[in-house]
Design an enzyme around this catalytic site. Structure first.
Site, PDB file in Angstrom:
ATOM      1  N   THR A 224       0.842  -1.212   0.000  1.00  5.50           N
ATOM      2  CA  THR A 224       0.000   0.000   0.000  1.00  5.50           C
ATOM      3  C   THR A 224       0.870   1.251   0.000  1.00  5.50           C
ATOM      4  O   THR A 224       0.549   2.241  -0.675  1.00  5.50           O
ATOM      5  CB  THR A 224      -0.909  -0.001   1.250  1.00  5.50           C
TER       6      THR A 224
ATOM      7  N   HIS B 277       1.925   1.925  -3.442  1.00  2.00           N
ATOM      8  CA  HIS B 277       0.868   2.613  -4.204  1.00  2.00           C
ATOM      9  C   HIS B 277       0.886   4.111  -3.881  1.00  2.00           C
ATOM     10  O   HIS B 277       0.752   4.956  -4.760  1.00  2.00           O
ATOM     11  CB  HIS B 277      -0.516   2.042  -3.869  1.00  2.00           C
TER      12      HIS B 277
END
Ligand code: NAD
Ligand code: ZN
Length: 341
Positions: free
Chosen positions: A40, A43
């Site tokens: 994450t 990202h």
């Protein structure tokens, strides 16, 4: 205090100075010792479409960590200053039906540490004391700092009985690789993992996979024949988020097979529903970790001899965070740890 933050709506993260967070009466103040970089966070680093929609700017991020209790609100019970803790990154509302029933992982109002609110890439973190989890002395700082993704692997792998079963894991990211070790530890027979990245498949092999299959050049069905698996996999753990991997899993499952989905595919992913219906597959979506059953299981698995330490491949001082992110971005890494001391 020092914090690693998204300061502008663009790729990258920057080291910055932010005020110490305020400690509410039910909160714990945690001095961060080590953090790990999550997919994450990659990202967020890349500033993809999801991050642009989700991450407030400016904000410091991060949600995989271990630290020590440095302060607490007036209502907090059961914690001591100096105690080692990690924490559940999903902050739940406490008043919805699932929360009230103790099924906190199904809270419809969940917010995320380091995603929707300030994160753990900082000298100090404040979370509700409810979310903190005490770390026993025999669990190292390194391992405790990856309890969040280890918990994803445990929650997914323990969703179905694996004893004596043949298990397919699609996606040899850090979570898929940890799931290999868990499945073997709890008594699966064959654990086959697929990916298109040889570095990661080698790591999965080191952590006990019966076969680590590069689907870019190897035929999964041929591997099943070699293993004398005439009927198909009993349990599937989807940990890639790749539509092709999910389709291949559905094709190779036995009738009556059980599938747990952790990987996050594009929302318009199409599958052959006949594989699901006529095989009578059972499919379960997985979000986060069970609060706090998964956390107790993680400790118990380690204390009963599960060794996931090879998944940690890189260590950096926090000031070398750019090297840490580069290691993650290269695809030639397992978990990358940043040391805040
Ligand atoms: P990761 O991105 O590091 O790993 C995914 C792996 O899938 C990569 O190694 C990639 O090479 C591999 N892959 C790509 N195409 C493939 C194919 N055709 N067949 C097999 N493998 C293929 O991710 P991670 O951090 O290990 O997380 C795994 C997945 O779980 C990701 O999709 C992530 O977004 C998701 N996730 C979900 C939750 C949740 O609560 N549901 C929590 C954490 C992560
Ligand atoms: Zn709730």
């Amino acid at each position: 205090m020092k914090a690693l933050a998204k300061l502008k709506a663009a790729p990258g993260l920057e080291m910055t100075d932010v005020p110490l967070p305020e400690v509410g009466h039910n909160d714990l103040l945690i001095k961060i010792v080590k953090t790990a970089i999550c997919g994450t966070d990659i990202h967020i680093w890349n500033w993809d479409e999801w991050s642009q929609k989700t991450i407030p700017v400016p904000m410091h991020v991060g949600h995989e960590y271990v630290g020590v209790v440095a302060g607490m609100g007036s209502e907090v019970q059961g914690f001591k200053i100096g105690q080692r803790v990690s924490g559940e990154g999903h902050i739940t509302c406490g008043y919805c039906r699932n929360c009230r029933a103790g099924r906190r992982h199904l809270c419809r109002n969940t917010t995320g540490v380091g995603v929707n609110r300030e994160g753990a890439f900082a000298e100090y973190l404040v979370i509700p004391a409810f979310n903190a989890f005490p770390i026993p002395d025999d669990v190292s700082d390194d391992l405790a700092s990856i309890f969040d993704p280890f918990g994803n692997a445990v929650h997914t792998a323990l969703s179905f009985n694996l004893v004596g079963e043949d298990v397919l894991i699609t996606g040899a990211g850090p979570i898929g690789i940890m799931a290999v070790a868990i499945a073997k530890h709890v008594g699966a027979r064959h654990v086959v993992i697929t990916d298109v990245n040889d570095y990661r498949l080698d790591l999965a092999k080191k952590m006990g996979a019966t076969r680590a299959v590069n689907v870019a050049r190897e035929d999964l069905k041929a591997v099943m024949q070699e293993l004398h698996m005439t009927e198909g996999f009993d349990v599937g753990l989807e940990m890639s988020g790749n539509p092709q991997a999910f389709r291949q899993m559905l094709e190779t499952m036995n009738h009556g097979g059980k599938v747990a989905l952790l990987g996050i595919p594009p929302s318009n992913t199409a599958i052959d529903w006949n594989q699901v219906i006529f095989k009578g597959l059972e499919i379960k979506g997985i979000y986060g970790r069970e609060m706090f059953e998964t956390w107790y299981k993680m400790v118990a698995l380690i204390q009963s001899g599960l060794d996931i330490s090879p998944i940690i491949t890189h260590h950096f001082k926090v000031d070398e965070f750019e090297q840490g992110f580069a290691a993650m971005l290269s695809g030639q890494s397992g978990k990358v740890i940043l040391d805040w001391r």
